[in-house]
Write a protein that holds these residues in place. Structure first.
Motif: not given
Length: 72
Positions: A53-54, A56-58
Protein backbone atom coordinates in the motif's frame (compact mmCIF):
# COMPACT_ATOMS: atom_id res chain seq x y z
CA UNK A 1 -3.67 12.76 20.31
CA UNK A 2 -6.44 14.61 22.06
CA UNK A 3 -6.73 18.05 23.54
CA UNK A 4 -7.85 18.55 27.14
CA UNK A 5 -11.47 18.85 25.96
CA UNK A 6 -11.34 15.36 24.37
CA UNK A 7 -11.21 16.60 20.78
CA UNK A 8 -8.57 15.29 18.39
CA UNK A 9 -5.82 17.74 17.54
CA UNK A 10 -5.61 18.40 13.79
CA UNK A 11 -2.46 16.99 12.17
CA UNK A 12 -1.83 14.38 14.85
CA UNK A 13 -2.40 10.65 14.87
CA UNK A 14 -2.97 8.17 17.67
CA UNK A 15 -0.29 5.79 16.37
CA UNK A 16 3.42 6.54 16.60
CA UNK A 17 4.95 7.32 13.19
CA UNK A 18 6.25 4.26 11.34
CA UNK A 19 9.38 4.21 9.15
CA UNK A 20 7.54 2.87 6.11
CA UNK A 21 5.27 5.92 6.06
CA UNK A 22 8.31 7.94 4.95
CA UNK A 23 8.82 7.80 1.16
CA UNK A 24 12.60 8.30 1.27
CA UNK A 25 13.13 5.55 3.85
CA UNK A 26 10.89 3.08 2.02
CA UNK A 27 12.51 3.87 -1.36
CA UNK A 28 15.98 3.26 0.09
CA UNK A 29 14.98 -0.04 1.72
CA UNK A 30 13.06 -1.40 -1.27
CA UNK A 31 14.73 0.08 -4.35
CA UNK A 32 18.31 0.81 -3.26
CA UNK A 33 18.96 -1.99 -0.75
CA UNK A 34 16.74 -4.49 -2.60
CA UNK A 35 14.86 -5.67 0.49
CA UNK A 36 11.62 -7.57 -0.05
CA UNK A 37 8.25 -6.36 1.16
CA UNK A 38 8.22 -9.31 3.56
CA UNK A 39 11.52 -8.29 5.14
CA UNK A 40 10.42 -4.69 5.49
CA UNK A 41 7.04 -5.75 6.92
CA UNK A 42 8.67 -8.04 9.49
CA UNK A 43 10.93 -5.22 10.68
CA UNK A 44 8.02 -2.76 10.82
CA UNK A 45 5.70 -5.20 12.58
CA UNK A 46 3.08 -4.99 9.85
CA UNK A 47 1.89 -6.97 6.83
CA UNK A 48 3.18 -7.29 3.26
CA UNK A 49 -0.09 -5.72 2.12
CA UNK A 50 0.60 -2.61 4.21
CA UNK A 51 4.04 -2.23 2.65
CA UNK A 52 2.58 -2.69 -0.83
CA UNK A 53 0.00 0.00 0.00
CA UNK A 54 2.74 2.46 0.98
CA UNK A 55 4.85 1.62 -2.09
CA UNK A 56 1.86 2.51 -4.26
CA UNK A 57 0.99 5.59 -2.19
CA UNK A 58 4.56 6.91 -2.50
CA UNK A 59 4.73 6.09 -6.23
CA UNK A 60 7.58 3.61 -5.80
CA UNK A 61 7.53 1.13 -8.71
CA UNK A 62 7.32 -2.53 -7.78
CA UNK A 63 9.84 -5.04 -9.04
CA UNK A 64 8.87 -7.63 -11.60
CA UNK A 65 9.07 -11.31 -10.71
CA UNK A 66 12.26 -11.61 -12.79
CA UNK A 67 13.85 -8.68 -10.91
CA UNK A 68 12.87 -10.15 -7.55
CA UNK A 69 14.32 -13.54 -8.44
CA UNK A 70 17.55 -11.92 -9.61
CA UNK A 71 17.99 -10.33 -6.17
CA UNK A 72 17.76 -13.68 -4.38
Amino acid sequence: MRAANGQFIKGTHWRPKAHHWDAAWLREQYSVLGRSTGEIAAEAGTTDAAILYWLKKHGIPRRSVAQARALK
